[in-house]
Design a protein around this motif. Structure first.
Motif, PDB file in Angstrom:
ATOM      1  N   THR A  57       0.834  -1.206   0.000  1.00 33.34           N
ATOM      2  CA  THR A  57       0.000   0.000   0.000  1.00 33.34           C
ATOM      3  C   THR A  57       0.865   1.251   0.000  1.00 33.34           C
ATOM      4  O   THR A  57       0.589   2.206  -0.731  1.00 33.34           O
ATOM      5  N   TRP A  58       1.926   1.251   0.816  1.00 31.95           N
ATOM      6  CA  TRP A  58       2.826   2.409   0.842  1.00 31.95           C
ATOM      7  C   TRP A  58       3.534   2.606  -0.508  1.00 31.95           C
ATOM      8  O   TRP A  58       3.747   3.733  -0.944  1.00 31.95           O
ATOM      9  N   LEU A  59       3.879   1.519  -1.178  1.00 37.54           N
ATOM     10  CA  LEU A  59       4.491   1.653  -2.508  1.00 37.54           C
ATOM     11  C   LEU A  59       3.492   2.225  -3.503  1.00 37.54           C
ATOM     12  O   LEU A  59       3.860   3.028  -4.373  1.00 37.54           O
ATOM     13  N   PHE A  60       2.222   1.855  -3.396  1.00 39.27           N
ATOM     14  CA  PHE A  60       1.200   2.429  -4.264  1.00 39.27           C
ATOM     15  C   PHE A  60       1.030   3.919  -3.977  1.00 39.27           C
ATOM     16  O   PHE A  60       0.855   4.722  -4.900  1.00 39.27           O
ATOM     17  N   ILE A  61       1.082   4.295  -2.719  1.00 37.73           N
ATOM     18  CA  ILE A  61       0.989   5.714  -2.351  1.00 37.73           C
ATOM     19  C   ILE A  61       2.187   6.470  -2.908  1.00 37.73           C
ATOM     20  O   ILE A  61       2.051   7.575  -3.460  1.00 37.73           O
TER      21      ILE A  61
END
Length: 96
Positions: A57-61
């Protein structure tokens, strides 16, 4: 048959400095695009494991934030090139 030595009114001599600046911005934009792809690809793989979903999720953000950088790079490039060659904007055939 047209004369190949005639000057096309759409041809613009930009100069060496313009090309150098433009290529640098293109390189920054390409690097940004590459990183966006990397973040989304790794993030997608992370979603396959329940233990890595939060990291994914953090990589998508991060990738989404970099998508906001794309137009900023383009606008900065246009402003920079406009300062180098202000006469291009005053003689533009598209300007009203």
């Amino acid at each position: 048959m047209s004369n190949t030595n005639s000057i096309n009114p759409l041809d613009i001599s930009l100069g060496h400095k313009h090309l150098i600046v433009q290529r640098r911005y293109e390189a920054v934009g390409a690097l940004n695009d590459l990183l966006i792809g990397i973040w989304f690809l790794i993030g997608s793989f992370f979603f396959l494991s329940d233990a890595l979903v939060e990291d994914g999720t953090w990589l998508f953000i991060l990738g989404s934030a970099q998508l906001l950088i794309k137009p900023a790079i383009k606008l900065t490039s246009l402003l920079h090139l406009g300062r180098i060659h202000p006469q291009l904007h005053s003689t533009s055939p598209f300007k009203k």
